[in-house]
Motif scaffolding. Structure first.
Motif, PDB file in Angstrom:
ATOM      1  N   GLN A 110     -12.253  18.237   5.712  1.00  0.00           N
ATOM      2  CA  GLN A 110     -11.179  19.002   6.353  1.00  0.00           C
ATOM      3  C   GLN A 110     -11.306  20.491   6.023  1.00  0.00           C
ATOM      4  O   GLN A 110     -11.105  21.348   6.888  1.00  0.00           O
ATOM      5  N   ARG A 111     -11.623  20.782   4.763  1.00  0.00           N
ATOM      6  CA  ARG A 111     -11.806  22.168   4.351  1.00  0.00           C
ATOM      7  C   ARG A 111     -12.959  22.797   5.129  1.00  0.00           C
ATOM      8  O   ARG A 111     -12.866  23.915   5.621  1.00  0.00           O
ATOM      9  N   TYR A 114     -11.936  23.426   8.733  1.00  0.00           N
ATOM     10  CA  TYR A 114     -11.069  24.604   8.812  1.00  0.00           C
ATOM     11  C   TYR A 114     -11.922  25.868   8.800  1.00  0.00           C
ATOM     12  O   TYR A 114     -11.731  26.771   9.618  1.00  0.00           O
ATOM     13  N   ARG A 117     -13.814  26.198  12.021  1.00  0.00           N
ATOM     14  CA  ARG A 117     -12.927  26.563  13.122  1.00  0.00           C
ATOM     15  C   ARG A 117     -12.628  28.059  13.089  1.00  0.00           C
ATOM     16  O   ARG A 117     -12.434  28.687  14.132  1.00  0.00           O
ATOM     17  N   HIS A 118     -12.593  28.634  11.906  1.00  0.00           N
ATOM     18  CA  HIS A 118     -12.261  30.048  11.755  1.00  0.00           C
ATOM     19  C   HIS A 118     -13.478  30.899  11.404  1.00  0.00           C
ATOM     20  O   HIS A 118     -13.332  32.027  10.940  1.00  0.00           O
ATOM     21  N   GLU A 178      -1.411  26.979   8.908  1.00  0.00           N
ATOM     22  CA  GLU A 178      -2.778  26.716   8.494  1.00  0.00           C
ATOM     23  C   GLU A 178      -3.023  27.231   7.082  1.00  0.00           C
ATOM     24  O   GLU A 178      -3.831  26.688   6.351  1.00  0.00           O
ATOM     25  N   LYS A 181      -1.963  24.638   4.693  1.00  0.00           N
ATOM     26  CA  LYS A 181      -2.917  23.523   4.728  1.00  0.00           C
ATOM     27  C   LYS A 181      -4.181  23.852   3.944  1.00  0.00           C
ATOM     28  O   LYS A 181      -4.654  23.046   3.161  1.00  0.00           O
ATOM     29  N   ILE A 182      -4.716  25.056   4.118  1.00  0.00           N
ATOM     30  CA  ILE A 182      -5.948  25.411   3.408  1.00  0.00           C
ATOM     31  C   ILE A 182      -5.675  25.554   1.912  1.00  0.00           C
ATOM     32  O   ILE A 182      -6.517  25.242   1.083  1.00  0.00           O
TER      33      ILE A 182
END
Length: 188
Positions: A110-111, A114, A117-118, A178, A181-182
């Motif tokens: 997931q990290r 993320y 995605r960015h 977000e 979340k991060i």
């Protein structure tokens, strides 16, 4: 029957419930056999025991003897239940470890998602993936001053586009949902 000494607690269970259950289920009486030194120490009689040096690592695991009283069928049933009690705990520990590893791997994935995605946002701000909020803020301020349209009159269109990209990347990376979340993923 001999079992590893570190497994006695698994057979006895909390408050002796597991051993009582084994005895009821198998109709066999199970007794923990104590060695002479332990018996003498318990009653405070007998000669003083010599000081024992720690055993060598190649001596093997220490075992504890369990005495099983009953007919052959009952003894076999008790033996099977005792072995199952020892093995179940090991299986549960292995299962817990697998579950922990799976969760850790999921959080890592997931990290990574993320950050992927960015990736363009980090690139727009000229930062490495996973930069902290403070680094993002500092890079944004530096680039915003550098690419502000009022400071780049000779190439205003390019500056406006670059300034919008920088602002969009900053907003995307600093968004609260977000961000939380991060933060959770970073501490996992």
């Amino acid at each position: 029957m001999e079992i590893p000494s570190n497994k006695v607690k698994l057979v006895v269970g909390p408050g002796g419930e597991k051993i009582k259950w084994i005895q009821r289920k198998s109709k066999c009486r199970v007794q923990h056999a104590k060695d002479e030194a332990e018996l003498e120490r318990g009653f405070g009689t007998g000669p003083a025991l010599p000081i024992r040096l720690p055993t060598a690592p190649d001596a093997g695991p220490k075992t504890t003897k369990l005495l099983l009283f009953g007919n052959s069928d009952a003894v076999e049933a008790a033996r099977a239940l005792i072995l199952e009690a020892i093995d179940n705990r090991e299986q549960k520990q292995k299962q817990r470890q697998r579950e922990y590893d799976r969760k850790r791997e999921d959080k890592r994935a997931q990290r990574q998602l993320y950050h992927m995605r960015h990736a363009l946002d980090y690139e727009a701000l000229e930062l490495p993936l996973g930069a902290s909020k403070a680094e993002i803020k500092a890079a944004y301020r530096k680039l915003a001053l550098k690419w502000h349209p009022d400071k780049n009159m000779d190439r205003r269109e390019e500056a406006e586009k670059k300034f919008q990209d920088i602002s969009k990347a900053y907003e995307s990376l600093m968004s609260t949902d977000e961000d939380t979340k991060i933060e959770q993923l970073a501490h996992a």
